[in-house]
Design a protein around this motif. Structure first.
Motif, short mmCIF file in Angstrom:
data_model
loop_
_atom_site.label_atom_id
_atom_site.label_comp_id
_atom_site.label_asym_id
_atom_site.label_seq_id
_atom_site.Cartn_x
_atom_site.Cartn_y
_atom_site.Cartn_z
N MET A 1 0.82 -1.19 0.00
CA MET A 1 0.00 0.00 0.00
C MET A 1 0.86 1.25 0.00
O MET A 1 1.67 1.47 0.90
CB MET A 1 -0.90 0.03 1.25
CG MET A 1 -1.97 -1.03 1.32
SD MET A 1 -3.27 -0.81 0.10
CE MET A 1 -3.72 0.90 0.36
N GLY A 2 0.67 2.08 -1.03
CA GLY A 2 1.17 3.45 -0.99
C GLY A 2 -0.01 4.36 -0.74
O GLY A 2 -1.11 4.10 -1.23
N VAL A 3 0.18 5.40 0.02
CA VAL A 3 -0.94 6.25 0.42
C VAL A 3 -0.69 7.70 0.00
O VAL A 3 0.34 8.29 0.34
CB VAL A 3 -1.14 6.20 1.95
CG1 VAL A 3 -2.19 7.21 2.39
CG2 VAL A 3 -1.54 4.79 2.38
N SER A 4 -1.64 8.25 -0.75
CA SER A 4 -1.75 9.69 -0.94
C SER A 4 -2.78 10.18 0.07
O SER A 4 -3.98 9.92 -0.09
CB SER A 4 -2.20 10.03 -2.36
OG SER A 4 -1.15 9.94 -3.28
N HIS A 5 -2.32 10.85 1.09
CA HIS A 5 -3.22 11.29 2.16
C HIS A 5 -4.09 12.44 1.65
O HIS A 5 -3.58 13.43 1.10
CB HIS A 5 -2.40 11.75 3.36
CG HIS A 5 -3.15 11.72 4.66
ND1 HIS A 5 -4.27 12.49 4.89
CD2 HIS A 5 -2.93 11.01 5.80
CE1 HIS A 5 -4.71 12.25 6.12
NE2 HIS A 5 -3.91 11.37 6.69
N GLY A 6 -5.39 12.32 1.81
CA GLY A 6 -6.29 13.37 1.37
C GLY A 6 -6.15 14.62 2.22
O GLY A 6 -6.01 14.54 3.44
N VAL A 7 -6.18 15.78 1.55
CA VAL A 7 -6.14 17.07 2.22
C VAL A 7 -7.22 17.95 1.60
O VAL A 7 -7.36 18.00 0.38
CB VAL A 7 -4.76 17.74 2.07
CG1 VAL A 7 -4.77 19.17 2.65
CG2 VAL A 7 -3.67 16.92 2.74
N THR A 8 -7.99 18.64 2.42
CA THR A 8 -9.05 19.50 1.90
C THR A 8 -8.48 20.74 1.22
O THR A 8 -7.38 21.19 1.55
CB THR A 8 -10.01 19.93 3.02
OG1 THR A 8 -11.06 20.72 2.47
CG2 THR A 8 -9.28 20.76 4.07
N ASN A 9 -9.23 21.27 0.28
CA ASN A 9 -8.84 22.54 -0.35
C ASN A 9 -9.64 23.71 0.21
O ASN A 9 -9.46 24.85 -0.22
CB ASN A 9 -9.04 22.47 -1.86
CG ASN A 9 -10.49 22.30 -2.24
OD1 ASN A 9 -11.08 21.25 -2.01
ND2 ASN A 9 -11.09 23.32 -2.84
N LEU A 10 -10.52 23.43 1.19
CA LEU A 10 -11.38 24.46 1.76
C LEU A 10 -10.85 24.92 3.12
O LEU A 10 -10.18 24.15 3.82
CB LEU A 10 -12.81 23.94 1.91
CG LEU A 10 -13.50 23.49 0.62
CD1 LEU A 10 -14.85 22.85 0.95
CD2 LEU A 10 -13.67 24.66 -0.34
N GLY A 11 -11.16 26.15 3.48
CA GLY A 11 -10.77 26.67 4.77
C GLY A 11 -9.56 27.57 4.69
O GLY A 11 -8.98 27.79 3.61
N PRO A 12 -9.12 28.11 5.83
CA PRO A 12 -7.96 29.01 5.86
C PRO A 12 -6.72 28.33 5.30
O PRO A 12 -6.42 27.17 5.63
CB PRO A 12 -7.80 29.33 7.35
CG PRO A 12 -9.16 29.10 7.94
CD PRO A 12 -9.74 27.96 7.16
N ILE A 13 -5.97 29.05 4.49
CA ILE A 13 -4.81 28.46 3.83
C ILE A 13 -3.76 28.02 4.84
O ILE A 13 -3.09 27.00 4.66
CB ILE A 13 -4.21 29.46 2.81
CG1 ILE A 13 -3.07 28.80 2.02
CG2 ILE A 13 -3.73 30.72 3.50
CD1 ILE A 13 -3.51 27.67 1.14
N ASP A 14 -3.61 28.75 5.95
CA ASP A 14 -2.61 28.37 6.96
C ASP A 14 -2.93 27.01 7.56
O ASP A 14 -2.01 26.22 7.85
CB ASP A 14 -2.55 29.42 8.07
CG ASP A 14 -1.92 30.73 7.61
OD1 ASP A 14 -1.29 30.72 6.53
OD2 ASP A 14 -2.07 31.74 8.31
N GLU A 15 -4.22 26.72 7.74
CA GLU A 15 -4.59 25.42 8.29
C GLU A 15 -4.32 24.30 7.29
O GLU A 15 -3.90 23.19 7.68
CB GLU A 15 -6.07 25.43 8.68
CG GLU A 15 -6.38 26.35 9.86
CD GLU A 15 -7.84 26.32 10.25
OE1 GLU A 15 -8.59 25.45 9.72
OE2 GLU A 15 -8.25 27.16 11.08
N ILE A 16 -4.53 24.57 6.02
CA ILE A 16 -4.26 23.57 4.98
C ILE A 16 -2.76 23.28 4.91
O ILE A 16 -2.34 22.11 4.84
CB ILE A 16 -4.79 24.05 3.61
CG1 ILE A 16 -6.32 24.19 3.66
CG2 ILE A 16 -4.37 23.09 2.51
CD1 ILE A 16 -6.90 24.84 2.43
#
Length: 579
Positions: free
Chosen positions: A275-290
């Motif tokens: 298993m290789g994993v691309s961890h999901g990250v949201t594109n919504l919300g404050p940019i600093d939190e992303i």
């Protein structure tokens, strides 16, 4: 006994029992497969007769006589009888945790027409009773005979007492009850990217939403699985992957719960898939939190995982889909009954503007993570390449093997940029097979010139890996989308599609050798594991599969019908068709 007689006596014993000599040496094989056609996928694409395994690794690959020297009293011998052996196949894009649970509650029939969809909704209304949500996911309009969304009125008639969500990727069609419960009316104004389609005659929503399913207040109507249920179903799926020769996959949008689940299964020794994993990250919300979330992924212990399980990078969503009419294009989509588009200037939906995308890419590159984003339309592909180019000015992106996921619509300029920057491509050939008929009807042949331009990508030296985007159901040909790699190879070689006459731009067809590389060594590079898997070379992990025909010589039409006879991971047989 004289010295001369003793010499010949010892020599005779060595000749008589020569096979046993290796049994006490350091290079005695645990397993030997011989009398076959072993496709190594090494630099020269060498084809040999036999391979030997010791301690989970490939000990030697060569001619029968050379490899059989490594047998000892305990060596397991497998006579291939001329069968072909390939490196373990790799899928560059799957969604195992969701796909494995699709039919946990009830079987879902194949739906090829609007009538099939409505029949299923009626049946669910009876089974669930009034007021319960009915959700249909990933039945793509490009693959329906009518090539359109079911209308709000059709959904109303099928289930007048239930809210209905017909969701395809980021887009959806809702009935009246679902719109009302979700608070979506003529005065609704979404925040962020997305669009509510409006009936110009009434000013009311038609029921079709573009990238706005986050506002739909659907509640689950199916029975809830336990964690044990989830793990059991996941292992059933992995066993089915093994049955078509797959020994490694990349989960292209894993959340924290999925990563933990994979970790538990790995610790228990239950994984039969790397298993290789691309961890999901949201594109919504404050940019600093992303940006902080991207750096947290980089600090996860599984970034230092071994060849069975590791996080390779992060995944975001940059545009919509070609299957739903929301992929971001450089030129307008055009007015379309198929996609319910009435705005001649509409180009699709871009989810992440440049001023947010560039810092996201930079955070991933500086953290050593592979960045990838769902990018279907040529507008999204160019937007992502432009972001990679901007970051590359200060920090080279190539070492992190940045990727474009899907990358269906490209251009000659995009291919050149990907080659120059060291950007890889994660593509799904089965989409060409399933969707060309509808795409051709909408876009015409010219706009499909650089649709999955596989030959051009190979020629430019771009690392392009074959995947499925497997979303739902267990079964390599009944799944959405099909994860049978031999179907993918056949499509890449033939450029033929379901319901489409001829070949779609045959100048972009791969050779058979290239098609095999697409699902082996190229995907190993996307996993950062090309030194361990992806080819059959001494010292690498003993992952391989035995198939029932010669892919390099059989009639082209037979490639897709290839059956796996057995599959091995670390030299251990994990699938045997005879069993």
């Amino acid at each position: 006994m004289t010295m001369s007689r003793a010499f010949w006596w010892i020599a005779g014993l060595l000749l008589l029992f020569g096979d046993c000599r290796d049994a006490v040496g350091d290079e005695v094989a645990d397993l030997i497969l011989h009398t076959g056609k072993v496709v190594t996928v090494d630099r020269d694409f060498s084809v040999r007769q036999a391979l030997a395994v010791k301690g989970g690794r490939l000990l030697r690959i060569g001619d029968d006589a050379d490899v059989l020297k490594l047998r000892g009293p305990g060596t397991v011998l497998v006579d291939l009888g001329g069968r072909m052996v390939l490196p373990g196949l790799i899928d560059s894009h799957t969604h195992p945790t969701d796909a494995s649970m699709t039919e946990f509650d009830h079987p879902i029939p194949e739906m090829e027409t609007i009538g099939d969809v409505l029949d299923y909704i009626r049946a669910r209304a009876v089974a669930l009773g009034p007021d319960k949500w009915i959700v249909v996911r990933q039945v793509f309009i490009t693959r329906l005979k009518e090539r359109r969304y079911p209308t709000r009125e059709e959904l109303d008639r099928a289930a007048p007492a239930n809210p209905v969500l017909f969701a395809t990727g980021p887009d959806a069609s809702l009935n009246s009850a679902a719109l009302k419960l979700s608070g979506i009316d003529k005065d609704f104004r979404p925040e962020g990217p997305g669009k509510v389609e409006i009936d110009p005659a009434t000013g009311a929503p038609t029921g079709i939403l573009r990238n706005l399913t986050r506002y739909v207040k659907a509640t689950p109507s199916e029975r809830a699985p336990s964690e044990l249920d989830r793990e059991k179903r996941l292992l059933e799926l992995f066993a089915d992957y093994n049955s078509v020769g797959i020994t490694a996959v990349i989960d292209r949008d894993a959340d924290a719960q999925a990563v933990e689940r994979y970790g538990r299964l790995h610790e228990a020794g239950a994984l039969s898939i790397r298993m290789g994993v691309s961890h999901g990250v949201t594109n919504l919300g404050p940019i600093d939190e992303i940006l902080a979330e991207i750096r947290r992924v980089a600090a996860h212990p599984l970034r230092r995982g071994g060849p069975m399980l590791r996080i390779v990078g992060v995944k975001l969503y940059l545009d919509g889909g070609m299957l739903t009419g929301s992929a971001f294009m450089r030129e307008p989509w055009g007015v379309s009954k198929i996609y319910s588009i009435d705005d001649p200037t509409y180009k699709g939906v871009l989810f992440i503007p440049r001023e947010r995308l560039v810092p996201m890419v930079r955070a991933a590159v500086e953290s050593g993570l592979q960045f990838t984003a769902h990018s279907v339309g040529d507008g999204a592909v160019h937007a992502l390449l432009d972001a990679y180019e901007e970051v590359d000015k200060q920090t080279p992106v190539g070492p992190t093997r940045p990727c474009i996921t899907h990358s269906n619509f490209m251009s000659r300029e995009a291919i050149e940029m990907a080659s120059r920057l060291g950007v890889a491509v994660d593509v799904q050939p089965a989409w060409l097979y399933l969707d060309t008929s509808t795409l051709s009807a909408h876009f015409g042949d010219d706009r499909l010139r650089f649709f999955q331009p596989l030959k051009s990508l190979f020629a430019a030296g771009v690392v392009v890996g074959g995947g499925s985007d497997h979303m739902q159901k267990i079964g390599s040909l009944r799944s959405i989308n099909p994860y049978n790699p031999f179907l993918g190879m056949w499509v890449a070689v033939s450029r033929r599609a379901k319901g489409y006459e001829g070949r779609l731009h045959p100048e972009e067809a791969l050779t058979r050798e290239q098609a095999i590389r697409l699902y082996t060594i190229n995907n190993a590079k996307l996993l950062f594991l090309e030194d361990k898997i992806g080819s059959l070379e001494a010292g690498k992990q003993a992952d391989f599969t035995v198939i029932d025909r010669d892919l390099l010589a059989c009639p082209e039409a037979e490639i897709r019908a290839t059956r796996v006879l057995s599959t091995y991971l670390d030299g251990k047989r994990i699938f045997d068709r005879s069993e």
